[in-house]
Scaffold this active site. Sequence first.
Site, PDB file in Angstrom:
ATOM      1  N   ASP A 138      -6.476  -7.540   4.339  1.00 13.29           N
ATOM      2  CA  ASP A 138      -5.745  -7.289   5.560  1.00 13.29           C
ATOM      3  C   ASP A 138      -4.903  -6.214   5.185  1.00 13.29           C
ATOM      4  OD1 ASP A 138      -4.281  -7.541   7.754  1.00 13.29           O
ATOM      5  OD2 ASP A 138      -3.743  -9.617   7.796  1.00 13.29           O
TER       6      ASP A 138
HETATM    7  C1  BGC Z   1      -2.735  -8.285  10.871  1.00 12.89           C
HETATM    8  C2  BGC Z   1      -4.303  -8.319  10.920  1.00 12.89           C
HETATM    9  C3  BGC Z   1      -4.548  -6.723  11.755  1.00 12.89           C
HETATM   10  C4  BGC Z   1      -4.094  -5.696  10.918  1.00 12.89           C
HETATM   11  C5  BGC Z   1      -4.424  -4.335  11.242  1.00 12.89           C
HETATM   12  C6  BGC Z   1      -2.151  -7.065  10.243  1.00 12.89           C
HETATM   13  O1  BGC Z   1      -0.963  -7.052  10.042  1.00 12.89           O
HETATM   14  O2  BGC Z   1      -2.584  -9.363  10.219  1.00 12.89           O
HETATM   15  O3  BGC Z   1      -4.682  -9.253  11.897  1.00 12.89           O
HETATM   16  O4  BGC Z   1      -6.055  -6.632  11.944  1.00 12.89           O
HETATM   17  O5  BGC Z   1      -2.645  -5.734  10.568  1.00 12.89           O
HETATM   18  O6  BGC Z   1      -3.529  -4.177  12.387  1.00 12.89           O
END
Ligand code: BGC
Length: 741
Positions: free
Chosen positions: A263
């Site tokens: 993530d």
């Molecule tokens: C979120 C993810 C997301 C990623 C990219 C993170 O903060 O938890 O779900 O895909 O950011 O935007």
Amino acid sequence: MKILTISILSLMMTLSTQAQNIPVYLDESKPVEQRIDDALSRMTLDEKIAVIHAQSKFSSPGVKRLGFPDLWTDDGPHGVRPDVLWDEWEQAGQTNDSCVAFPALTCLAATWNPQLARLYGENLAEEALYRNKHVMLGPGVNIYRTPLGGRNFEYMGEDPWLASRMVVPYIQGLQSKGVAACVKHYALNNDEEYRHQVNVKISDRALHEIYLPAFKAAVQEGGAWSIMGAYNLYQGVHNCHNATMLNKILKKDWGFDGVVISDWGGCHNTDEAIKNGLDLEFGSWTNGLTAGASNAYDNYYLALPYKKLIQEGKYSTKELDEKVRRVLRLFYRTTMNRQKPHGFLCSESHYATALKIAQEGIVLLKNDRNLLPINLQTTKKILVVGENAIKMMTVGGGSSSLKVQKEILPLDGIKARFTDAQIDYVRGYVGDTVQSYNGVTVGRSLYETRSQAELTAEAVAKAKEADVVIFVGGLNKSDYQDCEGHDRKSYDLPYAQNEVIEAILKVNPRLVYVNISGNGATLPWIKKVPAVVQAWFIGSEAGEAIASVLAGDVNPSGKLPFTWYASLNQCGAHATGSYPGTWREDYKIIDEEYKEGIYVGYRYTDSKKLKPLFAFGHGLSYTTFKVGKATANKQVMTTDGQISFTVPVTNTGNRAGSETIQLYIAAKQSKVDRPVKELKAFQKVYLQPGETRNVTLTIGSEALSYYDETRHDWCAEPGKYEALIGTASDLLPTKHTFQLK
Ligand code: BGC
């Protein structure tokens, strides 16, 4: 003849020389694994290091020298997020990135219709292809553990079986078009507050029975090409580089051959990232520049620090090659897949899908005295109340926020549908003041100077005159109201909503409450409000979908994918005092022990004999159904066999409609503590008035199994079981007892 033979021979020789000149890694006639080996053997150390970490906010490099294009990811999961700047979260300001917003995944889950999940995936892939995105960051299948969960709206509810059945076709649909799913957030990501610091302690049984099945189905049945590690910790180690989660369970036990993507900013340690199963690092130092170097990406945990450790001899390229192999496999599945179709954006077919899913996912929770559907003949004056009737819900909430080509607001949908009635609107309360999110403005000003007393008085005065009042309330994706990064602070509806509803009820009891949210809430006035509709965050066609249900053009058939608790102490995580955990003395980590174990959702309310406001699987229709007596095709099943149950279902009303037949299993004797019942099969049927159909539901012995913590494996105990069949978890009129031998 001789001349012809010679020329054919020479043509064949030319073609074969050409074929010999194509390197194996580019030769589409060769098996992919062979092409991967060949590509790997040609790559330099720098090229290998480059492909395992980001080069911008949402992209990672291919291998230019060899002709592998860059890999582009994007959120996910409800539509294709607008492009952001190379290094920043800010929008790039493109004019070609307005998308269709599909309903949030809670709504998709509420359809209980796997075919719609397939369509969702296919349509989303088409939008992604047009935008040149190769990996969609979704779907999310974290389990609805508490109704305070800020991101529950992006997930598929509380039940592992329902989430599994819905996530598999979503992934298959998406990937059938050459776009990779990135299933998130693996795993136990059930707190938004302090999400990088929460360390989950959980029994193996709860882990395997409740929190992992949807991920496992995504991998083994859906064939997901990538998965996103979660921010939180498990057993003291961050999930983006957690050996148990990634190397052991995901890769070894489940045989995952895809890419583990961190993530954004979820990677914290080079050694752990090298050894514990992370393949592709994204979002570290999330503005991409704060490391102070001219190119912060070189300083990622899996970039120069890793290369240095290899050069110093601490690591061989064994782990690196394994990661690169997986990334190359993803390239062949996406960027190098020349068979993938061209996409298209904002097509009529995509809007039609968004509308259909919204209409099938809306849940009619209560409908006393048949207030709904609204009588088109007798209803002359409709009062719409509530900020959510005029607020864009595709904007906000975190990474799933979109820039849509269109979003029909509930008020506009109602106005367009009820053209013969006079529609009045009052706001009723002051809530959200957010005018823009991530560069997308909501378009309509929600600025308000009047006091709450004035707003309530206005609503009451107009409600007195109305034939029916439609209150569109709920949550709104502002911070703490269904939004990434924060959980809700309270289970109550925010702002003055309850106060306004109570005031309106005093002058007009003909009130329809339309709730917009991805979570339940206390509804203190529930006994006095005759009709309640759960309308989720349903995307581009929201207003039209809601109006079509209120008017009866669509007969509602959604079923709750979670238990709607009357109060928080009906929820295991809260009743056991487990949520939200306790800070350690150094204030660096929160330990959160899931003391409720497997007793999540209806498994908890069942075990404590609690009556929730609305049960898991509940949802009404404008027609009525009768479920007849269940019969089984055998009395005794074997571990490797199956058993089928058949029930006749009749539409006993006067409208066509769909009903979802649900089968729950109860173990009647067991060495371990078992839930009262667990969902193990379901099927949705569409019936004309008076029509009867036999619905057959089949299960294998895995439906009878529990996770045995001593053997670290699933176990189906011989003995007596009961199949309970009906139309909601609290409405199971027919049962059948059988044996497992
Ligand atoms: C979120 C993810 C997301 C990623 C990219 C993170 O903060 O938890 O779900 O895909 O950011 O935007």
